[in-house]
Scaffold this active site. Structure first.
Site, PDB file in Angstrom:
ATOM      1  N   GLU A   1       0.871  -1.176   0.000  1.00 54.88           N
ATOM      2  CA  GLU A   1       0.000   0.000   0.000  1.00 54.88           C
ATOM      3  C   GLU A   1       0.906   1.223   0.000  1.00 54.88           C
ATOM      4  OE1 GLU A   1      -2.278  -3.274   1.782  1.00 54.88           O
ATOM      5  OE2 GLU A   1      -0.485  -2.312   2.578  1.00 54.88           O
TER       6      GLU A   1
ATOM      7  N   TYR B   1       7.474   2.275  -7.629  1.00 60.15           N
ATOM      8  CA  TYR B   1       6.841   0.960  -7.705  1.00 60.15           C
ATOM      9  C   TYR B   1       6.364   0.667  -9.130  1.00 60.15           C
ATOM     10  CZ  TYR B   1       6.963   1.292  -2.622  1.00 60.15           C
ATOM     11  OH  TYR B   1       7.378   1.440  -1.327  1.00 60.15           O
TER      12      TYR B   1
END
EC number: 2.3.1.266
Length: 173
Positions: A128, A140
Protein backbone atom coordinates in the site's frame (compact mmCIF):
# COMPACT_ATOMS: atom_id res chain seq x y z
CA UNK A 1 13.50 -3.46 -19.65
CA UNK A 2 15.74 -5.56 -17.44
CA UNK A 3 14.83 -9.17 -16.68
CA UNK A 4 16.06 -11.36 -13.86
CA UNK A 5 15.42 -15.07 -13.56
CA UNK A 6 15.96 -16.99 -10.34
CA UNK A 7 14.93 -20.61 -9.72
CA UNK A 8 12.64 -20.59 -12.77
CA UNK A 9 10.81 -17.44 -11.71
CA UNK A 10 11.00 -14.38 -13.90
CA UNK A 11 10.83 -10.80 -12.61
CA UNK A 12 10.70 -7.88 -15.03
CA UNK A 13 12.18 -4.49 -14.16
CA UNK A 14 11.50 -1.41 -16.27
CA UNK A 15 14.48 0.79 -15.40
CA UNK A 16 18.14 0.28 -14.74
CA UNK A 17 19.33 0.85 -11.20
CA UNK A 18 19.94 4.51 -10.30
CA UNK A 19 22.67 3.54 -7.84
CA UNK A 20 26.10 3.91 -9.41
CA UNK A 21 28.98 2.28 -7.53
CA UNK A 22 31.38 4.32 -9.66
CA UNK A 23 30.30 7.35 -7.62
CA UNK A 24 32.21 5.83 -4.70
CA UNK A 25 29.13 4.92 -2.64
CA UNK A 26 29.40 1.51 -1.00
CA UNK A 27 25.67 0.78 -0.72
CA UNK A 28 24.98 -2.70 0.66
CA UNK A 29 21.78 -4.45 1.66
CA UNK A 30 21.82 -6.56 4.82
CA UNK A 31 19.39 -8.10 7.28
CA UNK A 32 18.74 -5.85 10.25
CA UNK A 33 18.74 -6.90 13.89
CA UNK A 34 17.06 -5.33 16.95
CA UNK A 35 20.34 -3.51 17.70
CA UNK A 36 19.79 -1.47 14.51
CA UNK A 37 16.54 -0.01 15.88
CA UNK A 38 17.99 3.34 17.07
CA UNK A 39 19.02 4.17 13.48
CA UNK A 40 15.75 2.79 12.07
CA UNK A 41 13.67 4.85 14.51
CA UNK A 42 15.63 8.00 13.71
CA UNK A 43 15.02 7.58 9.97
CA UNK A 44 11.36 6.74 10.62
CA UNK A 45 10.88 9.93 12.68
CA UNK A 46 12.63 12.09 10.10
CA UNK A 47 10.65 10.66 7.19
CA UNK A 48 7.09 10.21 8.44
CA UNK A 49 4.53 12.40 10.16
CA UNK A 50 3.03 9.26 11.73
CA UNK A 51 6.03 7.00 12.44
CA UNK A 52 5.90 3.41 13.62
CA UNK A 53 6.75 2.87 17.28
CA UNK A 54 9.69 0.87 18.58
CA UNK A 55 7.22 -1.82 19.71
CA UNK A 56 5.88 -2.21 16.15
CA UNK A 57 9.40 -2.60 14.76
CA UNK A 58 10.37 -5.07 17.49
CA UNK A 59 7.32 -7.14 16.55
CA UNK A 60 8.77 -7.47 13.01
CA UNK A 61 11.74 -9.59 14.14
CA UNK A 62 9.76 -12.82 13.79
CA UNK A 63 10.17 -15.77 11.40
CA UNK A 64 7.51 -14.63 8.89
CA UNK A 65 9.05 -11.16 8.56
CA UNK A 66 12.15 -9.87 6.77
CA UNK A 67 13.80 -6.58 7.79
CA UNK A 68 16.54 -5.30 5.49
CA UNK A 69 18.67 -2.20 5.59
CA UNK A 70 20.44 -0.21 2.90
CA UNK A 71 23.79 0.83 4.35
CA UNK A 72 26.63 3.10 3.33
CA UNK A 73 29.47 1.70 5.36
CA UNK A 74 28.16 1.53 8.92
CA UNK A 75 25.41 4.09 8.31
CA UNK A 76 21.86 2.94 7.72
CA UNK A 77 20.23 5.08 5.00
CA UNK A 78 17.02 3.11 4.46
CA UNK A 79 15.13 -0.03 5.32
CA UNK A 80 12.35 -2.33 4.19
CA UNK A 81 10.02 -4.51 6.25
CA UNK A 82 8.08 -7.35 4.63
CA UNK A 83 5.97 -10.20 5.89
CA UNK A 84 5.25 -13.53 4.23
CA UNK A 85 1.69 -14.83 4.18
CA UNK A 86 1.40 -18.19 2.44
CA UNK A 87 2.92 -17.55 -1.04
CA UNK A 88 2.67 -13.75 -0.91
CA UNK A 89 5.03 -11.05 0.28
CA UNK A 90 3.52 -7.89 1.76
CA UNK A 91 5.76 -4.83 1.82
CA UNK A 92 4.81 -3.12 5.07
CA UNK A 93 7.32 -0.29 5.25
CA UNK A 94 10.01 1.04 2.95
CA UNK A 95 11.77 4.20 4.05
CA UNK A 96 14.88 6.12 2.97
CA UNK A 97 16.53 8.84 5.05
CA UNK A 98 15.40 12.21 3.60
CA UNK A 99 19.04 13.19 2.99
CA UNK A 100 19.64 10.09 0.85
CA UNK A 101 16.53 10.10 -1.31
CA UNK A 102 17.12 10.08 -5.04
CA UNK A 103 20.37 8.09 -4.81
CA UNK A 104 18.91 4.63 -5.54
CA UNK A 105 18.61 3.19 -2.02
CA UNK A 106 14.84 2.74 -2.31
CA UNK A 107 15.17 1.07 -5.71
CA UNK A 108 17.91 -1.22 -4.38
CA UNK A 109 15.71 -2.24 -1.43
CA UNK A 110 12.77 -2.97 -3.76
CA UNK A 111 14.96 -5.04 -6.06
CA UNK A 112 16.43 -6.90 -3.12
CA UNK A 113 13.01 -7.80 -1.72
CA UNK A 114 11.86 -8.90 -5.20
CA UNK A 115 14.93 -11.11 -5.65
CA UNK A 116 14.40 -12.62 -2.20
CA UNK A 117 10.71 -13.20 -2.93
CA UNK A 118 11.65 -15.04 -6.11
CA UNK A 119 14.35 -17.02 -4.30
CA UNK A 120 11.80 -18.05 -1.65
CA UNK A 121 9.35 -19.04 -4.43
CA UNK A 122 6.69 -16.48 -3.57
CA UNK A 123 4.02 -15.75 -6.18
CA UNK A 124 3.13 -12.12 -5.55
CA UNK A 125 4.30 -8.95 -3.80
CA UNK A 126 1.65 -6.58 -2.41
CA UNK A 127 1.96 -3.10 -0.93
CA UNK A 128 0.00 0.00 0.00
CA UNK A 129 1.19 3.52 -0.71
CA UNK A 130 -0.37 6.89 0.12
CA UNK A 131 -2.22 8.42 -2.83
CA UNK A 132 -0.22 11.60 -2.24
CA UNK A 133 3.16 9.81 -2.40
CA UNK A 134 3.89 10.32 -6.09
CA UNK A 135 7.61 9.51 -5.79
CA UNK A 136 7.02 6.09 -4.21
CA UNK A 137 4.18 5.33 -6.63
CA UNK A 138 6.46 6.12 -9.58
CA UNK A 139 9.21 3.89 -8.12
CA UNK A 140 6.84 0.96 -7.70
CA UNK A 141 5.35 1.42 -11.19
CA UNK A 142 8.83 1.60 -12.70
CA UNK A 143 9.64 -1.70 -11.00
CA UNK A 144 6.57 -3.37 -12.53
CA UNK A 145 3.90 -2.99 -9.84
CA UNK A 146 0.33 -2.30 -10.95
CA UNK A 147 -2.50 -0.70 -9.02
CA UNK A 148 -5.12 -3.29 -8.12
CA UNK A 149 -7.34 -1.27 -5.79
CA UNK A 150 -7.70 1.37 -3.09
CA UNK A 151 -8.12 1.29 0.68
CA UNK A 152 -10.24 4.27 1.82
CA UNK A 153 -9.02 6.08 4.93
CA UNK A 154 -6.03 3.78 5.37
CA UNK A 155 -3.36 6.27 6.50
CA UNK A 156 -3.61 8.94 9.20
CA UNK A 157 -3.22 12.45 7.79
CA UNK A 158 -3.28 16.03 9.07
CA UNK A 159 -6.76 16.45 7.60
CA UNK A 160 -8.10 13.14 8.92
CA UNK A 161 -7.36 10.04 6.85
CA UNK A 162 -5.82 9.42 3.45
CA UNK A 163 -6.59 6.64 0.98
CA UNK A 164 -4.01 4.04 0.02
CA UNK A 165 -3.24 2.77 -3.45
CA UNK A 166 -2.91 -1.05 -3.36
CA UNK A 167 -0.28 -2.32 -5.77
CA UNK A 168 0.79 -5.80 -6.80
CA UNK A 169 3.56 -7.48 -8.73
CA UNK A 170 3.03 -11.04 -9.87
CA UNK A 171 6.14 -13.21 -9.93
CA UNK A 172 5.61 -15.59 -12.86
CA UNK A 173 7.05 -19.05 -13.33
Amino acid sequence: MAKTEIHGYCVMWKKEDAYDPARGLELTIRSLVPGDLPQVLEIERLAYSYPWSEAVFLDCFKPDYRVWGACLGDDLVGYAVVTHILDEVHLLNLCVHPGWRGHGAGRRLVRHLLAEAVREEMNQVLLEVRLSNKVATRLYRNEGFEEIGRRPGYYPAASGWEDARVMSLLLHT
